[in-house]
Scaffold this active site. Sequence first.
Site, PDB file in Angstrom:
ATOM      1  CB  SER A 113      -2.104  -5.128 -11.355  1.00 44.59           C
ATOM      2  OG  SER A 113      -0.699  -5.102 -11.416  1.00 44.59           O
ATOM      3  CE  LYS A 122       2.960  -7.574  -1.636  1.00 40.58           C
ATOM      4  NZ  LYS A 122       3.385  -6.181  -1.414  1.00 40.58           N
ATOM      5  CG  ASP A 182       6.852  -4.727  -1.723  1.00 43.68           C
ATOM      6  OD1 ASP A 182       6.694  -4.237  -2.854  1.00 43.68           O
ATOM      7  OD2 ASP A 182       6.100  -5.602  -1.251  1.00 43.68           O
ATOM      8  CB  ALA A 218       2.179  -1.619  12.420  1.00 48.16           C
ATOM      9  N   GLY A 219       1.370  -2.559   8.903  1.00 51.77           N
ATOM     10  CA  GLY A 219       0.976  -3.715   8.101  1.00 51.77           C
ATOM     11  C   GLY A 219       2.160  -4.267   7.325  1.00 51.77           C
ATOM     12  CB  ALA A 236       3.502  -1.521   2.919  1.00 56.50           C
ATOM     13  CG  ASN A 249      -0.677   0.363  13.402  1.00 52.91           C
ATOM     14  OD1 ASN A 249      -1.150   0.897  12.397  1.00 52.91           O
ATOM     15  ND2 ASN A 249      -0.946  -0.884  13.735  1.00 52.91           N
ATOM     16  CB  VAL A 286       0.325   0.454  20.253  1.00 54.30           C
ATOM     17  CG1 VAL A 286       1.769   0.705  20.660  1.00 54.30           C
ATOM     18  CG2 VAL A 286      -0.405   1.783  20.099  1.00 54.30           C
ATOM     19  CE1 TYR A 346       1.125   1.820  -6.347  1.00 54.29           C
ATOM     20  CE2 TYR A 346      -0.075   2.565  -8.271  1.00 54.29           C
ATOM     21  CZ  TYR A 346       0.390   1.538  -7.462  1.00 54.29           C
ATOM     22  OH  TYR A 346       0.093   0.239  -7.782  1.00 54.29           O
ATOM     23  N   GLY A 367       3.849   7.485  -3.796  1.00 52.88           N
ATOM     24  CA  GLY A 367       4.211   6.060  -3.830  1.00 52.88           C
ATOM     25  C   GLY A 367       4.725   5.557  -5.161  1.00 52.88           C
TER      26      GLY A 367
HETATM   27  P1  NAP Z   1      -2.029  -3.810   5.535  1.00 45.32           P
HETATM   28  O1  NAP Z   1      -1.085  -4.921   5.757  1.00 45.32           O
HETATM   29  O2  NAP Z   1      -3.482  -4.090   5.472  1.00 45.32           O
HETATM   30  O3  NAP Z   1      -1.753  -2.700   6.680  1.00 45.32           O
HETATM   31  C1  NAP Z   1      -2.520  -1.534   6.772  1.00 45.32           C
HETATM   32  C2  NAP Z   1      -2.090  -0.704   7.998  1.00 45.32           C
HETATM   33  O4  NAP Z   1      -2.863   0.483   7.998  1.00 45.32           O
HETATM   34  C3  NAP Z   1      -2.335  -1.387   9.349  1.00 45.32           C
HETATM   35  O5  NAP Z   1      -1.314  -1.037  10.222  1.00 45.32           O
HETATM   36  C4  NAP Z   1      -3.668  -0.792   9.800  1.00 45.32           C
HETATM   37  O6  NAP Z   1      -3.783  -0.632  11.210  1.00 45.32           O
HETATM   38  C5  NAP Z   1      -3.616   0.587   9.215  1.00 45.32           C
HETATM   39  N1  NAP Z   1      -4.975   1.037   8.900  1.00 45.32           N
HETATM   40  C6  NAP Z   1      -5.778   0.600   7.899  1.00 45.32           C
HETATM   41  N2  NAP Z   1      -6.955   1.247   7.919  1.00 45.32           N
HETATM   42  C7  NAP Z   1      -6.902   2.109   8.970  1.00 45.32           C
HETATM   43  C8  NAP Z   1      -7.808   3.061   9.526  1.00 45.32           C
HETATM   44  N3  NAP Z   1      -9.009   3.268   8.985  1.00 45.32           N
HETATM   45  N4  NAP Z   1      -7.419   3.770  10.614  1.00 45.32           N
HETATM   46  C9  NAP Z   1      -6.194   3.577  11.154  1.00 45.32           C
HETATM   47  N5  NAP Z   1      -5.285   2.687  10.682  1.00 45.32           N
HETATM   48  C10 NAP Z   1      -5.636   1.964   9.604  1.00 45.32           C
HETATM   49  O7  NAP Z   1      -1.705  -3.054   4.150  1.00 45.32           O
HETATM   50  P2  NAP Z   1      -0.282  -2.964   3.391  1.00 45.32           P
HETATM   51  O8  NAP Z   1      -0.110  -4.138   2.523  1.00 45.32           O
HETATM   52  O9  NAP Z   1       0.761  -2.633   4.391  1.00 45.32           O
HETATM   53  O10 NAP Z   1      -0.554  -1.714   2.403  1.00 45.32           O
HETATM   54  C11 NAP Z   1      -0.789  -0.440   2.945  1.00 45.32           C
HETATM   55  C12 NAP Z   1      -0.829   0.618   1.841  1.00 45.32           C
HETATM   56  O11 NAP Z   1       0.400   0.671   1.142  1.00 45.32           O
HETATM   57  C13 NAP Z   1      -1.902   0.384   0.774  1.00 45.32           C
HETATM   58  O12 NAP Z   1      -2.462   1.637   0.493  1.00 45.32           O
HETATM   59  C14 NAP Z   1      -1.109  -0.117  -0.414  1.00 45.32           C
HETATM   60  O13 NAP Z   1      -1.722   0.209  -1.643  1.00 45.32           O
HETATM   61  C15 NAP Z   1       0.187   0.651  -0.250  1.00 45.32           C
HETATM   62  N6  NAP Z   1       1.350  -0.006  -0.871  1.00 45.32           N
HETATM   63  C16 NAP Z   1       2.049   0.687  -1.809  1.00 45.32           C
HETATM   64  C17 NAP Z   1       3.161   0.107  -2.406  1.00 45.32           C
HETATM   65  C18 NAP Z   1       3.923   0.846  -3.449  1.00 45.32           C
HETATM   66  O14 NAP Z   1       4.702   0.196  -4.193  1.00 45.32           O
HETATM   67  N7  NAP Z   1       3.831   2.154  -3.538  1.00 45.32           N
HETATM   68  C19 NAP Z   1       3.562  -1.204  -2.041  1.00 45.32           C
HETATM   69  C20 NAP Z   1       2.821  -1.883  -1.034  1.00 45.32           C
HETATM   70  C21 NAP Z   1       1.717  -1.258  -0.481  1.00 45.32           C
HETATM   71  P3  NAP Z   1      -4.069  -1.877  12.226  1.00 45.32           P
HETATM   72  O15 NAP Z   1      -2.745  -2.571  12.353  1.00 45.32           O
HETATM   73  O16 NAP Z   1      -4.529  -1.238  13.452  1.00 45.32           O
HETATM   74  O17 NAP Z   1      -5.108  -2.730  11.527  1.00 45.32           O
END
Ligand code: NAP
Length: 283
Positions: A21, A72, A108, A134-135, A137, A157, A160, A223, A244
Amino acid sequence: MRLSKVNAPFYAVIGDPIEQSMSPAIHNACLQQLGMEARYEAIHVPQVELEKQVERLVEAGCKGFNVTIPHKLRIMDLLDEIDPYARAIGAVNTVEVHGKRLKGYNTDGPGFYRGLSDFHQGNLRDAAVLVLGAGGAARAIVKTLIMKGVPNIAIANRTVSKAKDILEESGGVALSISAAEQRLTEYDIIINTTPIGMYPNEGAMPIDLSSVSSKSTLVDIIYNPLMTEFLRIGLEKGCAVQNGVPMFVHQAALAFEQWTGKEPDIDLMEEIIHQKLGGKPTC
Ligand code: NAP
């Protein structure tokens, strides 16, 4: 984790994993710059220990803490109050502690919005936006865009149905990745919220950008690395690109403001991240 009651205010981020972090570095630098006698720590909290460790933080006099993966959603069950905005997003990343009362916020989505508004030329309300992923973030970003009055949103996504869940009755469109590839020229802003392009898959792409328009803005919320393949190809195609870092520093700044009532130095935060990641502010 052992915490003893301390007199100077302290803040924290809890998560698992937490070692990488960058929050302590940016928060501590801003606390110091403002001459505040306070500190910010990263605390490793596995899922099974969440409740016990939150109790310990409060007992030790913590004034506020950030919450990251994987807490979260579950943190919401441990709070006395949740800001309506965080409730609408459905996740909390910032907790304020008043005595023994805990109030949850989500910075966020607003952090992302601040970063994008500073960067994007033109009115966001007129933009057609495609969100990849669609996670958690994506949920924060899309709910915020909808609340800010951005009407034209699509989510693409792998699964879908998850995109449909986020969009609910908003009128947005849920797509497969291949369907979005066919319609890429329709979007003014394309935002990658998947982890595709992060270590150890730095060369991977969340979508084929062959048909992207040079007029589109591409945002990757990753990022680390500062320049993902998605952004690199976007630059080659003549697009405006943003990484990011702005989202990360603005979500931190909003939490800092919530806890201390003071505005931290965003430039200092960005500089520290670029120093740590060994790069220059390229995008
Ligand atoms: P998450 O809840 O695990 O969601 C990940 C999403 O990506 C899901 O929709 C997933 O699809 C898709 N995905 C993951 N691996 C994949 C693959 N191999 N092929 C196709 N789709 C894939 O994660 P999150 O918390 O949203 O975080 C996502 C990213 O954002 C991370 O890299 C994190 O570091 C970054 N982030 C950055 C900030 C910032 O401040 N800049 C803040 C938060 C997060 P499915 O729905 O089909 O599983």
